[in-house]
Design a protein around this motif. Structure first.
Motif, PDB file in Angstrom:
ATOM      1  N   HIS A   1      -7.335  11.259  -2.420  1.00  0.00           N
ATOM      2  CA  HIS A   1      -6.228  12.156  -2.782  1.00  0.00           C
ATOM      3  C   HIS A   1      -5.314  12.308  -1.568  1.00  0.00           C
ATOM      4  N   LEU A   2      -4.060  11.880  -1.721  1.00  0.00           N
ATOM      5  CA  LEU A   2      -3.087  11.916  -0.639  1.00  0.00           C
ATOM      6  C   LEU A   2      -2.067  13.025  -0.863  1.00  0.00           C
ATOM      7  N   LEU A   3      -1.612  13.623   0.235  1.00  0.00           N
ATOM      8  CA  LEU A   3      -0.503  14.576   0.193  1.00  0.00           C
ATOM      9  C   LEU A   3       0.692  13.931   0.882  1.00  0.00           C
ATOM     10  N   ILE A   4       1.818  13.825   0.166  1.00  0.00           N
ATOM     11  CA  ILE A   4       3.054  13.290   0.721  1.00  0.00           C
ATOM     12  C   ILE A   4       3.996  14.465   0.983  1.00  0.00           C
ATOM     13  N   VAL A   5       4.482  14.587   2.217  1.00  0.00           N
ATOM     14  CA  VAL A   5       5.383  15.688   2.572  1.00  0.00           C
ATOM     15  C   VAL A   5       6.682  15.081   3.112  1.00  0.00           C
ATOM     16  N   ASP A   6       7.770  15.254   2.353  1.00  0.00           N
ATOM     17  CA  ASP A   6       9.061  14.705   2.758  1.00  0.00           C
ATOM     18  C   ASP A   6      10.155  15.489   2.057  1.00  0.00           C
ATOM     19  N   ASP A   7      11.205  15.865   2.792  1.00  0.00           N
ATOM     20  CA  ASP A   7      12.277  16.652   2.187  1.00  0.00           C
ATOM     21  C   ASP A   7      13.235  15.800   1.359  1.00  0.00           C
ATOM     22  N   ASP A   8      13.126  14.476   1.453  1.00  0.00           N
ATOM     23  CA  ASP A   8      13.971  13.570   0.675  1.00  0.00           C
ATOM     24  C   ASP A   8      13.287  13.286  -0.665  1.00  0.00           C
TER      25      ASP A   8
ATOM     26  N   LEU B   1       7.492   6.881  -2.967  1.00  0.00           N
ATOM     27  CA  LEU B   1       6.167   6.753  -2.361  1.00  0.00           C
ATOM     28  C   LEU B   1       5.073   7.156  -3.348  1.00  0.00           C
ATOM     29  N   LYS B   2       5.317   8.240  -4.067  1.00  0.00           N
ATOM     30  CA  LYS B   2       4.306   8.726  -5.010  1.00  0.00           C
ATOM     31  C   LYS B   2       4.021   7.672  -6.070  1.00  0.00           C
ATOM     32  N   ARG B   3       5.082   7.111  -6.667  1.00  0.00           N
ATOM     33  CA  ARG B   3       4.879   6.110  -7.713  1.00  0.00           C
ATOM     34  C   ARG B   3       4.162   4.880  -7.163  1.00  0.00           C
ATOM     35  N   TYR B   4       4.573   4.437  -5.983  1.00  0.00           N
ATOM     36  CA  TYR B   4       3.963   3.241  -5.409  1.00  0.00           C
ATOM     37  C   TYR B   4       2.485   3.474  -5.089  1.00  0.00           C
ATOM     38  N   LEU B   5       2.178   4.611  -4.478  1.00  0.00           N
ATOM     39  CA  LEU B   5       0.795   4.879  -4.074  1.00  0.00           C
ATOM     40  C   LEU B   5      -0.113   5.105  -5.278  1.00  0.00           C
ATOM     41  N   VAL B   6       0.423   5.720  -6.327  1.00  0.00           N
ATOM     42  CA  VAL B   6      -0.367   5.881  -7.557  1.00  0.00           C
ATOM     43  C   VAL B   6      -0.709   4.510  -8.135  1.00  0.00           C
ATOM     44  N   LYS B   7       0.252   3.584  -8.123  1.00  0.00           N
ATOM     45  CA  LYS B   7      -0.004   2.224  -8.613  1.00  0.00           C
ATOM     46  C   LYS B   7      -1.067   1.515  -7.773  1.00  0.00           C
ATOM     47  N   GLN B   8      -1.195   1.924  -6.510  1.00  0.00           N
ATOM     48  CA  GLN B   8      -2.208   1.333  -5.627  1.00  0.00           C
ATOM     49  C   GLN B   8      -3.578   1.979  -5.799  1.00  0.00           C
ATOM     50  N   GLY B   9      -3.681   2.936  -6.716  1.00  0.00           N
ATOM     51  CA  GLY B   9      -4.974   3.519  -7.037  1.00  0.00           C
ATOM     52  C   GLY B   9      -5.280   4.858  -6.399  1.00  0.00           C
ATOM     53  N   PHE B  10      -4.308   5.469  -5.707  1.00  0.00           N
ATOM     54  CA  PHE B  10      -4.525   6.772  -5.086  1.00  0.00           C
ATOM     55  C   PHE B  10      -4.139   7.909  -6.037  1.00  0.00           C
TER      56      PHE B  10
ATOM     57  N   ALA C   1       7.487   3.982  11.866  1.00  0.00           N
ATOM     58  CA  ALA C   1       8.928   4.173  11.966  1.00  0.00           C
ATOM     59  C   ALA C   1       9.616   3.675  10.702  1.00  0.00           C
ATOM     60  N   LYS C   2      10.602   4.439  10.242  1.00  0.00           N
ATOM     61  CA  LYS C   2      11.406   4.025   9.095  1.00  0.00           C
ATOM     62  C   LYS C   2      12.512   3.084   9.578  1.00  0.00           C
ATOM     63  N   PRO C   3      12.919   2.143   8.712  1.00  0.00           N
ATOM     64  CA  PRO C   3      12.342   1.826   7.398  1.00  0.00           C
ATOM     65  C   PRO C   3      11.043   1.037   7.553  1.00  0.00           C
ATOM     66  N   PHE C   4      10.188   1.106   6.554  1.00  0.00           N
ATOM     67  CA  PHE C   4       8.921   0.391   6.612  1.00  0.00           C
ATOM     68  C   PHE C   4       8.623  -0.184   5.232  1.00  0.00           C
ATOM     69  N   GLU C   5       7.729  -1.147   5.200  1.00  0.00           N
ATOM     70  CA  GLU C   5       7.288  -1.731   3.945  1.00  0.00           C
ATOM     71  C   GLU C   5       6.185  -0.853   3.352  1.00  0.00           C
ATOM     72  N   PRO C   6       6.310  -0.454   2.093  1.00  0.00           N
ATOM     73  CA  PRO C   6       5.253   0.364   1.482  1.00  0.00           C
ATOM     74  C   PRO C   6       3.867  -0.257   1.610  1.00  0.00           C
ATOM     75  N   ARG C   7       3.812  -1.593   1.563  1.00  0.00           N
ATOM     76  CA  ARG C   7       2.519  -2.255   1.683  1.00  0.00           C
ATOM     77  C   ARG C   7       1.889  -1.979   3.048  1.00  0.00           C
TER      78      ARG C   7
END
Length: 237
Positions: free
Chosen positions: A7-14, A21-30, A104-110
């Protein structure tokens, strides 16, 4: 090793970055819960246990470095900092605050997924239930997970049988979305609830009634949230 997804917590004001990030990480099984700022993150952390936190550095109000310092004084949950600042002195500041990694941003989600998995392998997850909260704080209300009791201070809040069943289901998966279909299925198997809740629309009605008992403003719910197109989610704070 537990078969339960981390279970991950993503904290970002954007908001755009949060959702991507949420959609991508959920697809990765988190399993993923998102917060828009440090204040919301603190509220979530007061009632939920996370395996790892992905935290933006540059946020209005309390920034990511300050939140990381607070986290290190309160818990051992791993932290990955995300920032547009990639200079060595900025990375050092993040690590000194207690971060486990720094991207550092930008980064590859992978790349983020690889770093998350590397940290989780180094920090074995606790046995299921070891650090699970025994209660959920819903503002002024307290929900006792083991007994299923909802209290306002010392006073019990009366729930109908269906409302009690909904709270048990949602609290068992707090911070996660529970689909209408899953609620229909689980409520339908609960003896004594009858056929009135055997349709998704009836579940919506029961959710509305439950909100009247746990929300200060049921029209703008804070704790029992609708996740558009997916279902409902109970969040503590």
């Amino acid at each position: 090793m537990s078969d339960t997804p981390a279970h991950l917590l993503i904290v970002d004001d954007d908001e755009r970055i949060r959702e991507l990030l949420k959609r991508y990480l959920v697809k990765q099984g988190f399993m993923v819960t998102a917060a828009r700022d440090a204040a919301q993150a603190r509220r979530l952390l007061s009632g939920l246990a996370f395996d790892l936190i992905v935290l933006d550095v540059m946020m209005p109000g309390e920034d990511g470095v300050a939140l990381t310092q607070w986290l290190r004084g309160a818990m051992a949950t791993p932290v990955i900092l995300l920032t547009a600042r990639g200079e060595a002195k900025d990375r050092i500041t993040g690590f000194e605050a207690g971060a486990d990694d720094y991207i550092a941003k930008p980064f590859e989600p992978r790349e983020l997924v690889l770093r998350i998995n590397a940290i989780l392998r180094r920090a074995p997850r606790p046995e299921a239930g070891a650090d699970a909260p025994q209660m959920l704080m819903l503002g002024r209300l307290r929900y006792e997970i083991e007994t299923g009791e909802l209290r306002d201070g010392q006073e019990p809040v009366r729930l109908t049988q269906t409302e009690s069943a909904l709270m048990r289901i949602l609290a068992a998966r707090h911070g996660q979305v529970v689909s209408r279909e899953a609620l229909v299925d689980q409520l339908g198997r609960d003896r004594g609830l009858g056929g009135e809740i055997a349709q998704e629309r009836a579940v919506d009605v029961q959710i509305t009634r439950l909100r009247r008992k746990i929300e200060l403003d049921p029209r703008r719910p804070r704790y029992l949230q609708t996740v558009r197109g997916e279902g409902y989610m109970l969040t503590a704070g």
